[in-house]
Design an enzyme around this catalytic site. Structure first.
Site, mmCIF file in Angstrom:
data_model
loop_
_atom_site.group_PDB
_atom_site.id
_atom_site.type_symbol
_atom_site.label_atom_id
_atom_site.label_comp_id
_atom_site.label_asym_id
_atom_site.label_seq_id
_atom_site.Cartn_x
_atom_site.Cartn_y
_atom_site.Cartn_z
ATOM 1 N N GLU A 111 -2.609 -4.645 9.380
ATOM 2 C CA GLU A 111 -2.952 -3.614 8.274
ATOM 3 C C GLU A 111 -2.924 -4.207 7.097
ATOM 4 O OE1 GLU A 111 -0.253 -0.317 7.845
ATOM 5 O OE2 GLU A 111 1.378 -1.572 8.194
ATOM 6 N N TYR A 144 9.216 7.087 1.001
ATOM 7 C CA TYR A 144 8.417 7.646 0.177
ATOM 8 C C TYR A 144 7.380 8.052 0.714
ATOM 9 C CZ TYR A 144 5.213 3.324 0.200
ATOM 10 O OH TYR A 144 4.542 2.701 0.602
ATOM 11 N N LEU A 186 2.243 1.016 9.673
ATOM 12 C CA LEU A 186 2.398 2.336 9.369
ATOM 13 C C LEU A 186 1.367 3.310 9.834
ATOM 14 C CD1 LEU A 186 4.602 4.186 7.301
ATOM 15 C CD2 LEU A 186 2.372 4.077 5.910
ATOM 16 N N LYS A 196 8.124 4.699 6.723
ATOM 17 C CA LYS A 196 7.646 4.409 5.177
ATOM 18 C C LYS A 196 8.897 4.413 4.144
ATOM 19 C CE LYS A 196 3.721 6.169 2.581
ATOM 20 N NZ LYS A 196 3.078 4.993 2.276
HETATM 21 N N1 PMP Z 1 -0.213 1.106 5.656
HETATM 22 C C1 PMP Z 1 0.648 0.751 4.633
HETATM 23 C C2 PMP Z 1 1.433 -0.167 4.838
HETATM 24 C C3 PMP Z 1 0.662 1.803 3.750
HETATM 25 O O1 PMP Z 1 1.500 1.538 2.696
HETATM 26 C C4 PMP Z 1 -0.143 3.001 3.609
HETATM 27 C C5 PMP Z 1 -0.153 3.711 2.350
HETATM 28 N N2 PMP Z 1 0.908 4.702 2.472
HETATM 29 C C6 PMP Z 1 -1.058 2.878 4.664
HETATM 30 C C7 PMP Z 1 -1.152 1.925 5.954
HETATM 31 C C8 PMP Z 1 -2.184 4.072 4.718
HETATM 32 O O2 PMP Z 1 -1.223 5.360 4.924
HETATM 33 P P1 PMP Z 1 -1.908 6.897 4.279
HETATM 34 O O3 PMP Z 1 -3.457 6.941 5.061
HETATM 35 O O4 PMP Z 1 -1.032 7.770 4.862
HETATM 36 O O5 PMP Z 1 -2.043 6.550 3.106
#
Ligand code: PMP
Length: 286
Positions: free
Chosen positions: A181, A33, A206, A149
């Site tokens: 994170e 996603y 991620l 993701k």
């Molecule tokens: N880490 C995780 C586990 C996430 O689900 C997200 C949100 N998608 C992020 C980091 C931040 O990613 P982004 O800045 O691309 O939204």
């Protein structure tokens, strides 16, 4: 007005939108996603999100359901059909519908694609940022490829639920003493030397698209960034802390577990970075 979803080529009322119970997303969480932010009609960090979408699909050997060009059209349409100006666009692709069996189905099975759009209000986000959010900590019990993701998010939702029950906005995940994170965001601190510290990219986090753009903003502002692991003790002793995601932009963290960060108010560097991020996204989109 009824909300509209995109499901495999058709725009349908959200309340009637559904997928086959043998969809491998439903059966196995066999899918990926993305969440993309639209502000005042403009997609922020769109190229980054589409690139990561492709990387996640490739990592799991799922074919692109439609071309990136077609996907951009659908992303715009789902915002337009919901009559939204600012929105969070959710898109999900799964390996498709096949009788439940672990191995991949054959090439004849097409991937499924679903998109939804929900209202986003930048003013609300700004109000939350003015106060900052609390985070709790939880063990990082996720698999070893969270750089993909994937829609398989059980450890994330369990930790987020624990955060919510504790009146916190996010849970920071701990592996071998280090903060990897958040459950749906990247984690950052400002150390005693005034440097930004965030976990390096790799299989253990991620790689956030917001994180990437913020690294660029920090460089422009000549703020030193160190991409290295930091411990919970480092976080508790930090001058400032914040998290980043498409949904939260740059969000100050004012408490970790029971420990106030700094003076318990959003940090000045964090707020400068939040403004810089918003400026950068508007400039890139416009
Ligand atoms: N880490 C995780 C586990 C996430 O689900 C997200 C949100 N998608 C992020 C980091 C931040 O990613 P982004 O800045 O691309 O939204």
């Amino acid at each position: 007005m009824a909300q509209i979803a995109y499901v495999n080529g058709a725009y349908v009322p959200l309340s009637e939108a559904g997928v086959n119970i043998e969809d491998r997303g439903y059966q196995f969480a066999d899918g990926v996603y993305e969440v993309c932010l639209v502000v005042d009609g403009q997609f922020w960090d769109e190229a980054g999100h589409l690139a990561r979408w492709g990387r996640s699909l490739d990592a799991l050997s799922i074919r692109r359901p439609i071309s990136d060009r077609a996907l951009k059209i659908v992303m715009n349409q789902v915002v337009r059909k919901n009559r939204l100006d600012s929105a969070l666009v959710y898109m999900q692709a799964t390996r498709g519908v096949a009788p439940r069996n672990h191995p991949f189905p054959g090439d004849a099975v097409s991937p499924s694609l679903v998109l939804t759009a929900r209202r986003f209000r930048l003013e609300n986000s700004n109000q939350i940022a003015a106060r900052g959010v609390n985070v709790i900590t939880a063990p990082d019990i996720r698999w070893a490829r969270v750089d993909i993701k994937s829609i398989s998010l059980l450890p994330n939702i369990l930790a987020k639920e624990a955060a919510q029950r504790a009146g916190a906005g996010e849970a920071w995940l701990l592996r071998d003493g280090a903060v990897t994170e958040g459950t749906s965001s990247n984690a950052w601190i400002v150390n005693a030397a005034g440097e930004l510290v965030t976990h390096p990219k790799g299989h253990a986090i991620l790689g956030g698209i917001t994180r990437e753009t913020l690294l660029h903003c920090a460089a422009s502002l000549q703020i030193k960034v160190v991409e290295k692991q930091f411990s919970l003790a480092d976080a508790m002793a930090a001058r400032e802390a914040f998290l980043t995601s498409a949904t939260n932009l740059v969000m100050p963290v004012v408490k970790i577990d029971e420990k106030k960060i700094g003076d318990g108010r959003p940090g000045p560097l964090t707020m400068r970075l939040r403004e810089a991020y918003i400026r950068e996204c508007r400039a890139r989109a416009g």
